[in-house]
Scaffold this active site. Structure first.
Site, PDB file in Angstrom:
ATOM      1  N   ALA A  11       0.830  -1.109   0.005  1.00  0.00           N
ATOM      2  CA  ALA A  11       0.035   0.043   0.036  1.00  0.00           C
ATOM      3  C   ALA A  11       0.991   1.241  -0.141  1.00  0.00           C
ATOM      4  O   ALA A  11       0.332   2.466   0.050  1.00  0.00           O
ATOM      5  CB  ALA A  11      -0.907   0.018   1.292  1.00  0.00           C
ATOM      6  N   THR A  12       2.356   0.956  -0.110  1.00  0.00           N
ATOM      7  CA  THR A  12       2.946   2.251   0.007  1.00  0.00           C
ATOM      8  C   THR A  12       3.120   2.939  -1.506  1.00  0.00           C
ATOM      9  O   THR A  12       3.987   3.889  -1.513  1.00  0.00           O
ATOM     10  CB  THR A  12       4.342   2.054   0.624  1.00  0.00           C
ATOM     11  OG1 THR A  12       4.945   1.013  -0.336  1.00  0.00           O
ATOM     12  CG2 THR A  12       4.427   1.592   2.163  1.00  0.00           C
ATOM     13  N   SER A 139      -1.186 -10.549 -13.229  1.00  0.00           N
ATOM     14  CA  SER A 139      -0.914  -9.831 -14.258  1.00  0.00           C
ATOM     15  C   SER A 139      -1.068 -10.327 -15.862  1.00  0.00           C
ATOM     16  O   SER A 139      -1.302 -11.667 -15.609  1.00  0.00           O
ATOM     17  CB  SER A 139       0.883  -9.763 -14.244  1.00  0.00           C
ATOM     18  OG  SER A 139       1.356  -9.006 -15.345  1.00  0.00           O
ATOM     19  N   TYR A 152       9.580 -13.143 -13.894  1.00  0.00           N
ATOM     20  CA  TYR A 152       8.475 -12.483 -13.678  1.00  0.00           C
ATOM     21  C   TYR A 152       7.316 -13.302 -14.131  1.00  0.00           C
ATOM     22  O   TYR A 152       6.317 -13.222 -13.423  1.00  0.00           O
ATOM     23  CB  TYR A 152       8.728 -11.175 -14.125  1.00  0.00           C
ATOM     24  CG  TYR A 152       7.489 -10.303 -13.597  1.00  0.00           C
ATOM     25  CD1 TYR A 152       7.117  -9.936 -12.182  1.00  0.00           C
ATOM     26  CD2 TYR A 152       6.392  -9.798 -14.531  1.00  0.00           C
ATOM     27  CE1 TYR A 152       6.051  -9.235 -11.952  1.00  0.00           C
ATOM     28  CE2 TYR A 152       5.315  -8.914 -14.360  1.00  0.00           C
ATOM     29  CZ  TYR A 152       5.196  -8.773 -12.853  1.00  0.00           C
ATOM     30  OH  TYR A 152       4.171  -8.119 -12.365  1.00  0.00           O
ATOM     31  N   LYS A 156       3.956 -14.933 -11.944  1.00  0.00           N
ATOM     32  CA  LYS A 156       2.580 -14.494 -12.140  1.00  0.00           C
ATOM     33  C   LYS A 156       1.679 -15.495 -12.671  1.00  0.00           C
ATOM     34  O   LYS A 156       0.623 -15.556 -12.232  1.00  0.00           O
ATOM     35  CB  LYS A 156       2.531 -13.167 -13.081  1.00  0.00           C
ATOM     36  CG  LYS A 156       2.907 -11.943 -12.379  1.00  0.00           C
ATOM     37  CD  LYS A 156       2.221 -11.619 -11.131  1.00  0.00           C
ATOM     38  CE  LYS A 156       2.562 -10.228 -10.495  1.00  0.00           C
ATOM     39  NZ  LYS A 156       1.794  -9.918  -9.074  1.00  0.00           N
ATOM     40  N   PRO A 182      -3.565  -6.857 -14.529  1.00  0.00           N
ATOM     41  CA  PRO A 182      -3.292  -5.720 -15.584  1.00  0.00           C
ATOM     42  C   PRO A 182      -2.266  -5.973 -16.481  1.00  0.00           C
ATOM     43  O   PRO A 182      -1.354  -6.614 -16.154  1.00  0.00           O
ATOM     44  CB  PRO A 182      -2.981  -4.549 -14.480  1.00  0.00           C
ATOM     45  CG  PRO A 182      -3.276  -5.379 -13.203  1.00  0.00           C
ATOM     46  CD  PRO A 182      -3.037  -6.747 -13.312  1.00  0.00           C
TER      47      PRO A 182
END
Ligand code: NDP
Ligand code: 8X3
Length: 256
Positions: A11-12, A139, A152, A156, A182
């Site tokens: 959440a940062t 993703s 990566y 995902k 996304p």
């Protein structure tokens, strides 16, 4: 308006931060997580004017830190209704023959194992009350593979499998499991991938209109506010200029 408690990892920044800001407007109670304590403090101060909010700072890679952080949750904050498994990043973009082993460890440890550790800490409460909702941020890289994206994409794809596995295992408890996948979203994602190389990360989003973090936050809000009998199980969302994981229409059509 909601009394539900939502825990958001990552959440940062980016998608997680935008989600916290949107859900605060709708009065969801928030537990915001990340490693950067200053940013968490700022977010709690800012959103505390709108809703009840606390923060938990832990590295999702560290399973002891994850479980000890959850054990510090005060009173009713343990009763988490919605978990947004968002923390994650790409580290590097390199062919497998010259990939960096530390980057590989980071992606598997954060995107896959970290998501599992957090989920495992949250689930007993949801199972006990036979209710809850988990949103996994996958993703387009979990649906397709692109050049140099090898590990990566693998991480995902693992999230995709875990998402589907969770839905099967948790059906007996009425716990909803949803995934959003996304395409290109302009956040700090590429700055992390390219280790702070600002020019290289900015170039990723040049020449077309990428998604923004608020677009994904809006989808999260939509998913968690469907009627009790409706579950959005899986969603792929791309910028109009992106056809799939490899084809983006910039000034010309780019195959990456
Ligand atoms: P950002 O880099 O903006 O945000 C990543 C967030 O993850 C930060 O809040 C960061 O917090 C947190 N995080 C990273 N590593 C750890 C860790 N070890 N422990 C705890 N928290 C961690 O990227 P996005 O917002 O774009 O990414 C969010 C999610 O969306 C990721 O899972 C990403 O894979 C996914 N995604 C992103 C897309 C994009 O194009 N941007 C597209 C598709 C999916 P902190 O550093 O403070 O710990
Ligand atoms: C992030 C989107 O296409 O850069 O998951 O992998 S992409």
């Amino acid at each position: 308006m909601s009394n539900k408690i939502v825990l958001i990892t990552g959440a940062t920044s980016g998608i997680g931060e935008a989600s916290a800001k949107l859900l605060a407007k709708y009065k969801f109670k928030l537990i915001v997580c990340g490693r950067r304590k200053e940013r968490l403090k700022r977010l709690v101060k800012q959103l505390g004017k709108q809703t009840d909010i606390i923060s938990l700072s832990f590295d999702v890679r560290n399973k002891d830190e994850v479980s000890s952080s959850f054990s510090t949750l005060p009173g009713h904050w343990n009763d988490i209704d919605i978990l947004i498994n968002n923390a994650g990043n790409a580290h590097g973009l390199a062919p497998v023959q010259s990939g960096n082993l530390d980057d590989w460890d980071a992606m598997i440890d954060i995107n896959v194992k970290g998501l599992l550790y957090v989920t495992r800490a949250v689930l007993p409460g949801m199972v006990e009350k036979s209710s809850g909702h988990i949103i996994n941020i996958g993703s387009i890289a979990g649906k397709e593979v692109y050049p140099n994206g090898n590990v990566y994409c693998a991480s995902k794809h693992a999230v995709d499998a875990i998402n589907n596995g969770m839905r099967i295992d948790l059906i007996a408890y009425g716990i909803k499991v949803s995934q959003i996948n996304p395409g290109l979203v302009e956040t700090e994602f590429s700055q992390v991938r390219f280790k702070g190389d600002k020019a290289r990360s900015a170039a990723v989003y040049k020449g077309f209109q990428p998604l923004v973090a608020a677009d994904i936050a809006n989808l999260i809000h939509f998913i968690i506010t469907r009627p009790a009998h409706v579950n959005i199980s899986d969603m792929v969302v791309l910028p109009v200029a992106q056809a799939n994981a490899t084809i983006v229409k910039k000034d010309t059509i780019i195959m990456r």
